[in-house]
Design a protein around this motif. Structure first.
Motif, PDB file in Angstrom:
ATOM      1  N   UNK A  57      22.301   1.724 -49.302  1.00 14.57           N
ATOM      2  CA  UNK A  57      23.525   2.417 -48.396  1.00 14.57           C
ATOM      3  C   UNK A  57      23.276   3.763 -47.919  1.00 14.57           C
ATOM      4  N   UNK A  58      22.465   4.567 -48.698  1.00 17.26           N
ATOM      5  CA  UNK A  58      21.954   5.751 -48.215  1.00 17.26           C
ATOM      6  C   UNK A  58      21.539   5.945 -46.734  1.00 17.26           C
ATOM      7  N   UNK A  59      20.624   5.006 -46.706  1.00 15.17           N
ATOM      8  CA  UNK A  59      19.685   4.645 -45.382  1.00 15.17           C
ATOM      9  C   UNK A  59      20.640   4.176 -44.212  1.00 15.17           C
ATOM     10  N   UNK A  60      21.666   3.212 -44.798  1.00 10.96           N
ATOM     11  CA  UNK A  60      22.576   2.568 -43.757  1.00 10.96           C
ATOM     12  C   UNK A  60      23.400   3.666 -43.341  1.00 10.96           C
ATOM     13  N   UNK A  61      23.818   4.479 -44.214  1.00 14.13           N
ATOM     14  CA  UNK A  61      24.662   5.823 -43.510  1.00 14.13           C
ATOM     15  C   UNK A  61      23.700   6.696 -42.736  1.00 14.13           C
ATOM     16  N   UNK A  62      22.500   6.903 -42.912  1.00 11.39           N
ATOM     17  CA  UNK A  62      21.586   7.773 -41.866  1.00 11.39           C
ATOM     18  C   UNK A  62      21.762   6.906 -40.686  1.00 11.39           C
ATOM     19  N   UNK A  63      21.779   5.650 -40.694  1.00 12.44           N
ATOM     20  CA  UNK A  63      21.327   4.546 -39.520  1.00 12.44           C
ATOM     21  C   UNK A  63      22.693   4.863 -38.754  1.00 12.44           C
ATOM     22  N   UNK A  64      23.722   5.061 -39.389  1.00 16.10           N
ATOM     23  CA  UNK A  64      25.137   4.876 -38.458  1.00 16.10           C
ATOM     24  C   UNK A  64      25.345   6.357 -37.867  1.00 16.10           C
ATOM     25  N   UNK A  65      24.693   7.336 -38.668  1.00 20.14           N
ATOM     26  CA  UNK A  65      24.819   8.880 -38.000  1.00 20.14           C
ATOM     27  C   UNK A  65      23.677   8.806 -36.673  1.00 20.14           C
ATOM     28  N   UNK A  66      22.731   8.533 -37.020  1.00 22.05           N
ATOM     29  CA  UNK A  66      21.748   8.162 -35.768  1.00 22.05           C
ATOM     30  C   UNK A  66      22.373   7.592 -34.764  1.00 22.05           C
ATOM     31  N   UNK A  67      22.931   6.416 -34.916  1.00 18.05           N
ATOM     32  CA  UNK A  67      23.437   5.344 -34.015  1.00 18.05           C
ATOM     33  C   UNK A  67      24.320   5.933 -33.135  1.00 18.05           C
ATOM     34  N   UNK A  68      25.437   6.735 -33.824  1.00 20.42           N
ATOM     35  CA  UNK A  68      26.409   7.563 -33.046  1.00 20.42           C
ATOM     36  C   UNK A  68      26.135   8.456 -32.405  1.00 20.42           C
ATOM     37  N   UNK A  69      24.903   9.304 -32.587  1.00 21.44           N
ATOM     38  CA  UNK A  69      24.333  10.185 -31.997  1.00 21.44           C
ATOM     39  C   UNK A  69      23.531   9.729 -30.919  1.00 21.44           C
ATOM     40  N   UNK A  70      23.230   8.637 -30.729  1.00 20.58           N
ATOM     41  CA  UNK A  70      22.450   8.010 -29.655  1.00 20.58           C
ATOM     42  C   UNK A  70      20.980   8.053 -29.912  1.00 20.58           C
ATOM     43  N   UNK A  71      20.716   8.393 -31.110  1.00 20.58           N
ATOM     44  CA  UNK A  71      19.286   8.616 -31.281  1.00 20.58           C
ATOM     45  C   UNK A  71      18.740   7.075 -31.878  1.00 20.58           C
ATOM     46  N   UNK A  72      18.437   6.199 -31.079  1.00 21.49           N
ATOM     47  CA  UNK A  72      18.100   4.782 -31.263  1.00 21.49           C
ATOM     48  C   UNK A  72      17.076   4.557 -32.154  1.00 21.49           C
ATOM     49  N   UNK A  73      15.897   5.485 -31.688  1.00 22.82           N
ATOM     50  CA  UNK A  73      14.467   5.227 -32.542  1.00 22.82           C
ATOM     51  C   UNK A  73      14.967   5.397 -33.908  1.00 22.82           C
ATOM     52  N   UNK A  74      15.686   6.626 -34.336  1.00 25.79           N
ATOM     53  CA  UNK A  74      15.992   6.792 -35.729  1.00 25.79           C
ATOM     54  C   UNK A  74      16.824   5.940 -36.256  1.00 25.79           C
ATOM     55  N   UNK A 132      23.237  -3.857 -41.605  1.00 23.89           N
ATOM     56  CA  UNK A 132      22.194  -3.409 -41.024  1.00 23.89           C
ATOM     57  C   UNK A 132      21.499  -4.217 -39.789  1.00 23.89           C
ATOM     58  N   UNK A 133      21.460  -5.697 -39.976  1.00 27.44           N
ATOM     59  CA  UNK A 133      21.217  -6.489 -38.859  1.00 27.44           C
ATOM     60  C   UNK A 133      22.107  -6.285 -37.715  1.00 27.44           C
ATOM     61  N   UNK A 134      23.539  -6.200 -37.930  1.00 24.06           N
ATOM     62  CA  UNK A 134      24.378  -6.030 -36.709  1.00 24.06           C
ATOM     63  C   UNK A 134      23.869  -4.691 -36.014  1.00 24.06           C
ATOM     64  N   UNK A 135      23.661  -3.685 -36.912  1.00 28.16           N
ATOM     65  CA  UNK A 135      23.179  -2.206 -36.279  1.00 28.16           C
ATOM     66  C   UNK A 135      21.934  -2.505 -35.423  1.00 28.16           C
ATOM     67  N   UNK A 136      21.015  -3.194 -35.865  1.00 24.66           N
ATOM     68  CA  UNK A 136      19.697  -3.422 -35.332  1.00 24.66           C
ATOM     69  C   UNK A 136      20.109  -4.145 -33.983  1.00 24.66           C
ATOM     70  N   UNK A 137      20.836  -5.344 -34.149  1.00 29.34           N
ATOM     71  CA  UNK A 137      21.137  -6.170 -32.888  1.00 29.34           C
ATOM     72  C   UNK A 137      21.593  -5.079 -31.818  1.00 29.34           C
ATOM     73  N   UNK A 138      22.449  -4.207 -32.086  1.00 31.54           N
ATOM     74  CA  UNK A 138      23.238  -3.293 -31.044  1.00 31.54           C
ATOM     75  C   UNK A 138      21.837  -2.282 -30.454  1.00 31.54           C
ATOM     76  N   UNK A 139      21.257  -1.951 -31.391  1.00 38.37           N
ATOM     77  CA  UNK A 139      19.985  -1.290 -30.683  1.00 38.37           C
ATOM     78  C   UNK A 139      19.028  -2.002 -29.930  1.00 38.37           C
ATOM     79  N   UNK A 140      18.722  -3.157 -30.265  1.00 34.28           N
ATOM     80  CA  UNK A 140      17.993  -3.817 -29.302  1.00 34.28           C
ATOM     81  C   UNK A 140      18.496  -4.295 -28.042  1.00 34.28           C
ATOM     82  N   UNK A 141      20.046  -4.326 -28.169  1.00 34.99           N
ATOM     83  CA  UNK A 141      20.534  -4.804 -26.908  1.00 34.99           C
ATOM     84  C   UNK A 141      20.721  -3.622 -25.914  1.00 34.99           C
ATOM     85  N   UNK A 142      20.849  -2.526 -26.524  1.00 36.26           N
ATOM     86  CA  UNK A 142      20.953  -1.361 -25.891  1.00 36.26           C
ATOM     87  C   UNK A 142      19.666  -0.944 -25.038  1.00 36.26           C
TER      88      UNK A 142
END
Length: 388
Positions: free
Chosen positions: A301-318, A336-346
């Motif tokens: 969940x620590x990494x999921x949190x970092x993923x959310x932060x990066x995602x909200x900042x538009x840093x899709x690679x991170x 995390x799968x749902x987040x990846x889904x959104x990243x790939x769709x973007x």
């Protein structure tokens, strides 16, 4: 329950599957710019007020309590049964309330429930403890802040014979007070009383920060610092408040002090990066990002949190990298799968998005969630075939 802050940015919480009494580092001295905060009209709940119950509330509780004791129940059992009658509206999304408010309104979050439980236990001399629980955090984005919640349980201890001395609270039998127990929760550390009190003031400060009430946030953060002045998360909060108030120099000094205590704290590193980014200090940003990537934090969940932060900042690679790191540690975390889904769709990578949904389906057992996933997956599949 709650609150750890991420300031597109982040103020966060907890670790592994152990059950020991948390160490409380000694308080450290930090620079605080008192002059930029006007607290003349700020009212901060005192420790005594936190656990206060009205005479009427006390009378109602004692009437129930004494009746149950007369039937042969133990004290901690009577408290637990009484609370069960008032848990209906407690939830992850509730407010952080003092004991009299939580009982009067019969609602609140897990911090409110812990405060109320403590208030009742104090009335009748029952010993208690607090345990952090690692579970899927609840996130909310507001005012350029990401709020991340953790879960907290209270344990009412079974009365022990006077000749038994136990070294660890984790070894004592008792009843866990929790409005939403879950078998998948990971038991973490037991908190000391000052750490628990500090957590309350962190919650209130974080709520005020979301509303941009910086003086209220500062006043409550100062109380948290009073009770737990060596906690990197408390220092993290103080740094965020200073930065939001425009004092980046003091904020950075506080970050540096906190990182000296815990150099591998993900939320500290993330928030420090946010400050450095705002100052265009890219070499230092790169160095801290490399430090984050080398961390061996086993809490998914620590990494999921970092993923959310990066995602909200538009840093899709991170974001992609951190979602994948989450799944390496815990392939059952569907968020995390749902987040990846959104990243790939973007990125218009629909085939990869579809494959990610298929993976999520393998780890989803809830019928409602499976139906939603299948709808997205097969609906997407039909669209892809139509375009091929």
């Amino acid at each position: 329950m709650r609150l750890i802050l991420l300031v597109l940015m982040t103020l966060v919480v907890s670790g592994c599957s152990y059950q020991k009494l948390a160490e409380q580092p000694p308080a450290v001295s930090i620079p605080i710019n008192h002059q930029i905060f006007d607290t003349t009209e700020v009212s901060v709940t005192s420790e005594a007020e936190l656990f206060y119950l009205t005479p009427s509330q006390q009378s109602n509780f004692f009437a129930y309590f004494n009746k149950e004791i007369s039937k042969g129940k133990l004290k901690h059992e009577a408290i637990s049964d009484y609370l069960l009658k008032h848990l209906t509206n407690f939830s992850y999304y509730g407010e952080t309330l003092a004991a009299s408010q939580a009982l009067g309104q019969e609602k609140g979050n897990c911090m409110s429930l812990a405060i109320l439980t403590t208030a009742l236990a104090k009335l009748v001399g029952v010993e208690y403890g607090y345990r952090e629980v690692i579970t899927l955090p609840v996130y909310k984005k507001q005012n350029n802040l990401i709020l991340s919640s953790i879960h907290l349980q209270t344990k009412l201890f079974n009365p022990e014979p006077s000749d038994i001395v136990l070294k660890s609270v984790a070894g004592r039998s008792g009843i866990l007070i929790d409005y939403f127990p879950n078998a998948s929760n990971i038991k973490s550390r037991y908190l000391r009383y000052p750490q628990f009190i500090a957590m309350y003031y962190k919650n209130i400060a974080s709520d005020a920060l979301v509303e941009d009430q910086l003086s209220v946030a500062y006043a409550n953060a100062m109380r948290a610092y009073h009770f737990d002045g060596g906690n990197p998360e408390v220092l993290n909060l103080m740094a965020v408040i200073h930065r939001r108030a425009g004092d980046e120099q003091t904020a950075e000094q506080i970050y540096q002090t906190a990182r000296a205590i815990d150099e591998d704290n993900l939320s500290l590193l993330s928030n420090h990066i946010t400050l450095l980014n705002s100052q265009q200090r890219q070499e230092e940003v790169l160095a801290l990002r490399k430090q984050i990537d080398k961390l061996d934090d086993r809490n998914p969940y620590s990494w999921l949190e970092q993923a959310y932060v990066a995602h909200n900042q538009g840093k899709m690679r991170d974001a992609e990298r951190y979602y994948k790191k989450t799944l390496e540690l815990a392939p059952y975390v569907n968020q995390a799968y749902f987040g990846l889904y959104q990243v790939y769709m973007s990125k218009d990578q629909e085939h990869r998005a579809k494959a990610t949904l298929a993976q999520a389906l393998e780890w989803t057992h809830d019928n409602r969630e499976r139906k939603q996933l299948k709808y997205k997956l097969y609906g997407r599949n039909i669209m892809l075939k139509a375009n091929e």
